[in-house]
Write an enzyme that holds these catalytic residues in place. Structure first.
Site, mmCIF file in Angstrom:
data_model
loop_
_atom_site.group_PDB
_atom_site.id
_atom_site.type_symbol
_atom_site.label_atom_id
_atom_site.label_comp_id
_atom_site.label_asym_id
_atom_site.label_seq_id
_atom_site.Cartn_x
_atom_site.Cartn_y
_atom_site.Cartn_z
ATOM 1 N N HIS A 112 -0.846 0.457 -9.658
ATOM 2 C CA HIS A 112 -1.876 -0.676 -8.466
ATOM 3 C C HIS A 112 -2.074 -1.735 -9.119
ATOM 4 C CE1 HIS A 112 -3.626 -0.834 -4.893
ATOM 5 N NE2 HIS A 112 -3.400 -2.115 -4.751
ATOM 6 N N GLU A 126 -3.204 7.876 -4.441
ATOM 7 C CA GLU A 126 -2.918 7.101 -5.748
ATOM 8 C C GLU A 126 -3.987 7.732 -6.256
ATOM 9 O OE1 GLU A 126 -3.857 2.486 -5.454
ATOM 10 O OE2 GLU A 126 -1.838 2.845 -4.585
ATOM 11 N N ARG A 150 1.028 -0.977 -0.208
ATOM 12 C CA ARG A 150 -0.170 -0.349 0.110
ATOM 13 C C ARG A 150 1.190 1.122 0.052
ATOM 14 N NH1 ARG A 150 -3.844 -2.984 -1.167
ATOM 15 N NH2 ARG A 150 -5.430 -3.192 -0.119
HETATM 16 C C1 DGY Z 1 -5.442 -6.254 -2.719
HETATM 17 O O1 DGY Z 1 -5.918 -7.389 -2.833
HETATM 18 O O2 DGY Z 1 -5.558 -5.793 -1.208
HETATM 19 C C2 DGY Z 1 -5.466 -5.696 -3.950
HETATM 20 O O3 DGY Z 1 -4.199 -4.429 -3.456
HETATM 21 C C3 DGY Z 1 -5.806 -5.440 -4.950
HETATM 22 O O4 DGY Z 1 -6.311 -3.855 -4.337
#
Ligand code: DGY
Length: 322
Positions: free
Chosen positions: A283, A264, A235
């Site tokens: 992402h 983001e 993240r």
């Molecule tokens: C997750 O599965 O957490 C990925 O980052 C997609 O959101």
């Protein structure tokens, strides 16, 4: 029984819902939180396939929900304590996306080490002229040390690839020891300070939480090994972007590969995008056909179990059943 789905998901998940006799509606556009609450009030379950912020206010307003099913492994968008207090089970999609996400971390590591995105831009910008023996040299990964911050399922897959491909030594820092990784990959548990100081490549695979928020800040980058590469596919909120940019500009670290950014989406004019030793992706960690199908099936199974009053197969807040 009806489920509201915030974005189109693969057909495999929709088929399962249909077979179980559950009707669904897929949001036609991205909704504000108020619009979403108004919609969700008419449904028994929510399948969240976008980054919907299910905070305490949202959950209070939608306390009738029998299940919140996330189309993601990360659950930082949900106030889990509030969901538990309100008796709402929350499901996620662990495991099925580990390999695809680790592939993305590996891809970024290799791309950064060879300045791949920068060199690609050189072609687009008409700057590929002739062979240059000392221009834009990368750095090799053979026998180097991979440091994993958060050695869970995804971190394990990344470590496995790095060991197999480049015979890298594996060190890691976690809340607890990962005995499988220690046995199978000779991974060595180290303190956070050692992780920062010893990693040639530091790959972040931890959950985002108040405890991990911007853990990779100016102080952390200043402790990283000179010449090292920072990779984040977890993240964006785990790193402080200004501090990362400063560490790269001041050559405290060598490069960075990001599949997640803070904030983001990243603005197209962000200077990081034009830095030679930086590679950024939007992402896409879990974005393969196979993985997204598996995620859709898992998210649908959580919806079905929740609506049938059964324990979710992949529950985030198991305490809700106590
Ligand atoms: C997750 O599965 O957490 C990925 O980052 C997609 O959101």
């Amino acid at each position: 029984m009806k489920v509201f789905i915030t974005k189109q998901i693969p057909q495999a998940g929709l088929d399962l819902l249909q077979e179980a006799g559950i009707s669904y509606t897929i949001a036609a556009t991205t909704l504000s939180q108020q619009e979403l609450i108004a919609q969700v009030k008419q449904y028994d379950a929510l399948l969240s396939a976008g980054f919907v912020k299910a905070d305490a206010a949202f959950l209070e307003a939608c306390r009738h929900l029998k299940v919140v099913s996330l189309f993601s492994v990360g659950y930082d968008t949900v106030d889990i304590a509030a969901a538990t207090r309100l008796g709402i089970p929350v499901g996620n999609t662990p495991g099925v996306l580990s390999r695809a996400t680790a592939d993305t971390a590996f891809l970024l590591m290799l791309a950064v080490s060879r300045k791949a995105f920068y060199n690609y831009h050189k072609i687009l910008d008409g700057k590929w002229k002739e062979f240059e023996p000392v221009a834009d040299l990368g750095t090799e990964l053979y026998g180097k040390t991979l440091g994993v911050f958060g050695l869970g399922k995804i971190g394990f897959e990344m470590a496995k690839k790095c060991r197999a491909a480049f015979d890298m030594n594996i060190i890691y820092h976690n809340r607890s020891h990962n005995e499988t990784a220690e046995a199978e990959l000779k991974a060595r548990y180290v303190s956070m300070e050692e992780l920062l100081a010893q990693s040639d490549v530091l790959s972040v695979h931890a959950n985002f939480s108040p405890e991990t928020k911007e853990l990779f800040n100016k102080e952390a980058f200043s402790q990283m090994k000179p010449g090292s590469i920072f990779i984040n596919t977890a993240r964006g909120g785990l790193h402080n972007e200004a501090a990362l940019k400063e560490a790269l500009e001041n050559k405290i670290i060598w490069g960075a590969g990001l599949d997640v950014t803070n904030p983001e989406p990243m603005a197209p004019d962000n200077p990081l995008l034009r830095m030679p030793n930086v590679c950024v992706l939007p992402h896409i960690g879990s974005a393969t056909k196979e993985t997204r199908d598996a995620m859709a099936i898992m998210a649908a199974k959580n919806v079905i179990a929740g609506l049938e009053g059964e324990r979710l197969p992949t529950i985030v807040n198991a305490d809700v059943y106590q």
